[in-house]
Design an enzyme around this catalytic site. Structure first.
Site, PDB file in Angstrom:
ATOM      1  N   ASP A   1       0.736  -1.384  -0.017  1.00  0.00           N
ATOM      2  CA  ASP A   1       0.094   0.185  -0.105  1.00  0.00           C
ATOM      3  C   ASP A   1       0.766   1.307  -0.039  1.00  0.00           C
ATOM      4  O   ASP A   1       2.146   1.204   0.277  1.00  0.00           O
ATOM      5  CB  ASP A   1      -0.938   0.052   1.204  1.00  0.00           C
TER       6      ASP A   1
ATOM      7  N   GLU B   1      -9.954   7.604   4.017  1.00  0.00           N
ATOM      8  CA  GLU B   1      -8.833   7.279   4.947  1.00  0.00           C
ATOM      9  C   GLU B   1      -8.838   8.434   5.825  1.00  0.00           C
ATOM     10  O   GLU B   1      -8.793   9.532   5.290  1.00  0.00           O
ATOM     11  CB  GLU B   1      -7.668   6.854   4.312  1.00  0.00           C
TER      12      GLU B   1
HETATM   13  C1  BGC Z   1      -5.062   2.929   0.359  1.00  0.00           C
HETATM   14  C2  BGC Z   1      -5.581   1.871  -0.622  1.00  0.00           C
HETATM   15  C3  BGC Z   1      -5.407   2.394  -2.050  1.00  0.00           C
HETATM   16  C4  BGC Z   1      -3.961   3.160  -2.303  1.00  0.00           C
HETATM   17  C5  BGC Z   1      -3.821   3.686  -3.611  1.00  0.00           C
HETATM   18  C6  BGC Z   1      -3.805   3.657   0.119  1.00  0.00           C
HETATM   19  O1  BGC Z   1      -3.801   4.842   0.797  1.00  0.00           O
HETATM   20  O2  BGC Z   1      -4.943   2.506   1.638  1.00  0.00           O
HETATM   21  O3  BGC Z   1      -6.654   1.386  -0.262  1.00  0.00           O
HETATM   22  O4  BGC Z   1      -5.498   1.408  -2.866  1.00  0.00           O
HETATM   23  O5  BGC Z   1      -3.682   4.126  -1.171  1.00  0.00           O
HETATM   24  O6  BGC Z   1      -4.750   4.850  -3.878  1.00  0.00           O
HETATM   25  C1  BGC Z   2      -3.700   9.440  -2.426  1.00  0.00           C
HETATM   26  C2  BGC Z   2      -4.388   8.038  -2.147  1.00  0.00           C
HETATM   27  C3  BGC Z   2      -3.515   7.608  -1.139  1.00  0.00           C
HETATM   28  C4  BGC Z   2      -3.413   8.471  -0.048  1.00  0.00           C
HETATM   29  C5  BGC Z   2      -2.233   7.934   0.966  1.00  0.00           C
HETATM   30  C6  BGC Z   2      -3.282  10.344  -1.524  1.00  0.00           C
HETATM   31  O1  BGC Z   2      -2.622  11.318  -1.847  1.00  0.00           O
HETATM   32  O2  BGC Z   2      -4.411  10.277  -3.505  1.00  0.00           O
HETATM   33  O3  BGC Z   2      -4.420   7.436  -3.364  1.00  0.00           O
HETATM   34  O4  BGC Z   2      -4.436   6.394  -0.933  1.00  0.00           O
HETATM   35  O5  BGC Z   2      -2.629   9.716  -0.461  1.00  0.00           O
HETATM   36  O6  BGC Z   2      -2.059   8.511   2.189  1.00  0.00           O
END
Ligand code: BGC
Ligand code: BGC
Length: 806
Positions: free
Chosen positions: A324, A519
């Site tokens: 990830d 998230e």
């Molecule tokens: C998330 C994943 C996601 C990845 C790519 C991560 O921060 O936990 O679920 O697939 O980013 O965007």
């Molecule tokens: C990205 C996401 C990723 C996240 C993780 C973002 O900037 O766009 O895809 O999951 O950072 O912290």
């Protein structure tokens, strides 16, 4: 069974140790017994002919090219021409990452151009370069949801309420068709989390708190995306690779904290959190994504027993494990740009969005020096090439690429609309639903005509914010769906988000709920809906007072405590985040031809403090249990509900960290070995204080649940520390809120007297702190001996003397 007790004891010891030694080396991983895990087997990923082809290709690859296959970069941080020097195997587009040379919120054509541009360089004939196609991944997690014009399906929490594995297969196939049509090869889904604490901001990405529902969906969804193993599993057939995530235990973290620690024994990890994975492997999932989270203190990205012995060994997984977003960098001893440990643990491809260059160089060096054994490199590369071949990436024909008619096609929208209909859960109906098609309906609430709100996070942007209806060509809002449905019987819909009207309506449908989030930002402290600001409740009360029957359509990523809103509603529908097909809501609410079908896949809380409310737990006492859902055919009465939220101050405190020397709940203070702490009565202040004596380089941290302090920063609040400097440091002292330390030694003043230091929250942002998701509130660090006595530390508004050092 006895073995589980031993494991449990070990887990308990480990988790105590991790509290005491937060800054010290990570605890020993909890032992794993692969033979206790359900067996599985990747069907047909390995065959002699493909393996022979891979062997021949690998014989021509340099070590540099092999290592390149193991690294994935993000479109926001790499250009196609970079691949000439750095032969990487994969790219992704993160939630906020646009296609190359195109703006955010671009249609499929820009994504196709991006895929072609990277592949053109990867497939170039150059000396010492073996042409290998790029594998391009994206978060197609509720449809191909980063691409303008895509069909957006309900988020997984809504799909869980449908209990319809056959429809899941169709949703997977439609998502794959729209992803392949955008030139993309790989969907980062489905999420097989089994969320146990609904404060977690990713609860809606899981199908259910019930492992049985997740297990029932895993196979059909993987087969929907990829095709049935051995049949049409290639991008030429409009399929894409799945990535089941996040392995393992992401839904079990203590406190529901994103990227946190799942403290359970091995039996629980298997029974609850692993429910979907064997099914996904049996269905042929080509990739598995490792979780940011830890199991009993060990980061999953470094857990060899689970990634290698269990997943690749016991579960017979022959695809590859992807990391990830810089998840490898969180392993103790690793950084984003250097982490042999993750590959040695079994990760095959690291997601190194912006860190790919450094990670490539250090991984190459680690392979050359033998820190990563050559057999491990070869195994990882073989797995990656295997998936690329089976997915048809070596075949340049891409009949699905750039088929604009696939994007948001009527057939796909019909599937999504059916999913919306099936996912609605009727919590209460005191005779007001269904609405007659001849009725005059006031459609109110701030989400009534807002496709972004009904789509939630992971929609055209990472957190799902910043969208307007114009970003969703072909989609329908909930209001528009109701207006359309009323035409059949001569009724009419009047839109007024604020709920005003001139002609008294027969009924009001009020659409409200959570703002989109993903998230970190989505983590909450309690399950109370709109704490502090009961806007939706006020609107419902106003309508009730005018004698208008009310139907609430509640948009949310989790069950929330809404007893006051339920009391003001004659009917209440949990609609989750339904996505682009708002008519699906009207299909059930208006006319009465279609009955409700959905039932809760998450237990609904009776108080705002029932954070971990899961069927089968001791003392299970929900408002509405798992499986609850009324229908027209079989109604039920919901009487007046208690409006006591049941939370106490420590559940919500996010502004007081230390008060008179006492660390305020729910926070705790952790100090590294080089810092001694003791409570002191500070005679000159008549109150308590806590002294921190740094004997050398060290840290003292205030830890607690994830915080979002954006609102407080906008309100110009400061971090206010009341302290006495006992011994000044001969070196830097910093205070950090998450990342982005602020150097404070010069601002601490003279030793021996009490001071107040005020630092604006915005100062931390200007030093690199992301205030929307702070997982470790405060960290005080010094490089050299230093002693400070702190009586209070809080967020406050008094601006007097506030400073932002450097
Ligand atoms: C998330 C994943 C996601 C990845 C790519 C991560 O921060 O936990 O679920 O697939 O980013 O965007
Ligand atoms: C990205 C996401 C990723 C996240 C993780 C973002 O900037 O766009 O895809 O999951 O950072 O912290």
């Amino acid at each position: 069974m006895r073995r589980f007790h031993r494991v449990l004891q070990a887990a308990a010891l480990v988790s105590c140790a991790s509290v005491a030694l937060a800054q010290a080396p990570a605890p020993e991983p909890t032992p794993v017994h692969p033979e206790l895990w359900p067996a599985a087997k990747s069907p047909g990923l390995v065959d002699a002919k493909t393996e022979a082809r891979i062997t021949a290709i690998m014989a021509r690859m340099s070590l540099r090219e092999k290592v390149g296959q193991m690294i994935q970069a993000d479109t926001a941080s790499i250009k196609p021409e970079d691949l000439e020097k750095y032969p990487l195997g994969s790219i992704l587009a993160g939630g906020n990452s646009p296609p190359i040379d195109a703006p955010d919120r671009s249609p499929a054509s820009a994504w196709v151009a991006t895929a072609r541009a990277f592949n053109a360089v990867a497939m170039e004939k150059r000396d010492g370069h073996e042409p290998i196609p790029i594998m391009f991944g994206i978060d197609a997690v509720h449809g191909n949801s980063n691409v303008v014009g895509a069909t957006l399906f309900p988020h997984n929490i809504g799909l869980g309420a449908m209990h319809d594995p056959a429809l899941m297969r169709k949703i997977g196939a439609a998502t794959a068709a729209e992803t392949a049509a955008s030139g993309i090869d790989w969907a980062f889904g489905p999420t097989l989390a089994v969320p146990q604490d609904e404060r977690w901001g990713r609860a809606y990405e899981g199908y259910s708190e019930d492992p049985a529902i997740v297990a029932a969906y895993a196979g059909p969804m993987v087969e929907g995306l990829q095709g049935k193993p051995g049949t049409q599993t290639t991008v030429q057939a409009g399929r894409v690779a799945a990535s089941v995530k996040h392995f393992l235990g992401d839904g079990g973290t203590t406190g529901g904290i994103d990227q946190g620690d799942t403290q359970v024994d091995e039996e629980t990890l298997i029974r609850i959190h692993d429910a979907g994975y064997p099914k996904a492997v049996d269905a042929g999932t080509m990739t598995v994504m490792a979780s940011f989270s830890s199991w009993n203190g060990t980061k999953m990205h470094g857990n060899k027993a689970l990634l290698t012995d269990v997943l690749k060994g016991r579960m017979g997984f022959d695809g590859f494990v992807v990391g990830d977003w810089n998840g490898h960098g969180q392993i103790p001893g690793c950084t984003n740009t250097d982490c042999p440990a993750t590959f040695n643990a079994g990760l095959d491809m690291a997601m190194a969005p912006d860190s790919w260059k450094g990670l490539f160089e250090s991984t190459l060096a680690a392979a050359q020096s033998g820190k990563i054994p050559m057999a491990r490199i070869d195994d990882a590369v073989r797995r990656i090439l295997r998936v690329k071949m089976k997915l048809g990436l070596f075949n340049p024909a891409r009949p699905y690429e750039n088929k604009p008619q696939e994007m948001g096609s009527p057939a796909h929208r019909a599937i999504a609309r059916q999913a919306v209909r099936e996912s609605l859960v009727l919590l209460k109906n005191e005779g007001v639903l269904p609405i007659k098609t001849s009725a005059t309906v006031l459609v109110a609430g701030d989400a009534a005509d807002d496709i972004g709100r009904q789509s939630g996070g992971w929609t055209l942007s990472w957190q799902g914010d910043g969208n307007t209806n114009a970003d969703f060509p072909g989609a329908t809002s909930i209001y528009a769906g109701i207006a359309e449905a009323l035409k059949a019987g001569g009724g009419k819909a009047i839109l007024s988000t604020g709920g005003s009207f001139t002609q008294k309506p027969d009924v009001a449908v009020v659409v409200f709920g959570e703002q989109p989030y993903a998230e970190l930002r989505g983590d909450v402290r309690t399950l109370e809906f709109q704490p502090g600001d009961k806007k939706a409740l006020a609107l419902l009360k106003k309508l009730k007072a005018a004698g208008i029957p009310t139907v609430s359509v509640f948009l949310s990523g989790r069950p929330l405590w809404v007893n006051p809103e339920l009391n003001q509603s004659d009917a209440f529908v949990a609609a989750w985040f339904p996505g682009s097909e708002g008519e699906g809501v009207a299909d059930v609410l208006v006319g009465g031809k279609t009955d409700f079908h959905g039932t809760l896949s998450f237990s609904w809380p009776k108080t705002a403090a029932q954070f971990r409310l899961n069927k089968g737990m001791a003392g299970y006492d929900p408002l509405f249990p798992l499986g609850y859902g009324l229908t027209y055919a079989k109604g039920g009465h919901v009487g007046p509900l208690s409006e006591v939220a049941g939370i106490d101050a420590s559940d919500t405190n996010s502004s007081v960290f230390i008060a008179k020397g006492i660390v305020a709940k729910p926070f705790k203070l952790e100090t590294g070995a080089a810092v001694q702490r003791h409570l002191v009565d500070s005679a000159d202040r008549q109150e308590g204080a806590i002294q921190l004596a740094f004997t050398g380089a060290g840290e003292a941290s205030i830890l607690g649940p994830n915080l979002s302090l954006e609102r407080e920063a906008n309100a110009e609040m400061n971090v206010e520390v009341t302290y006495r400097l006992d011994k000044a440091a001969k070196g830097p002292v910093t205070l950090a809120l998450g990342s982005g330390p602020v150097r404070i030694d010069a601002a601490l003043g003279t030793p021996g007297t009490w001071h107040k230091l005020r630092i604006p929250l915005k100062c931390f942002s200007s030093h690199g702190t992301y205030l929307g998701g702070i997982s470790h509130p405060f960290k005080l660090s010094a490089d050299a001996p230093f002693t400070i006595t702190i009586s209070d530390m809080q967020l406050a508004t008094d601006p007097a003397g506030a400073v932002c050092p450097n």
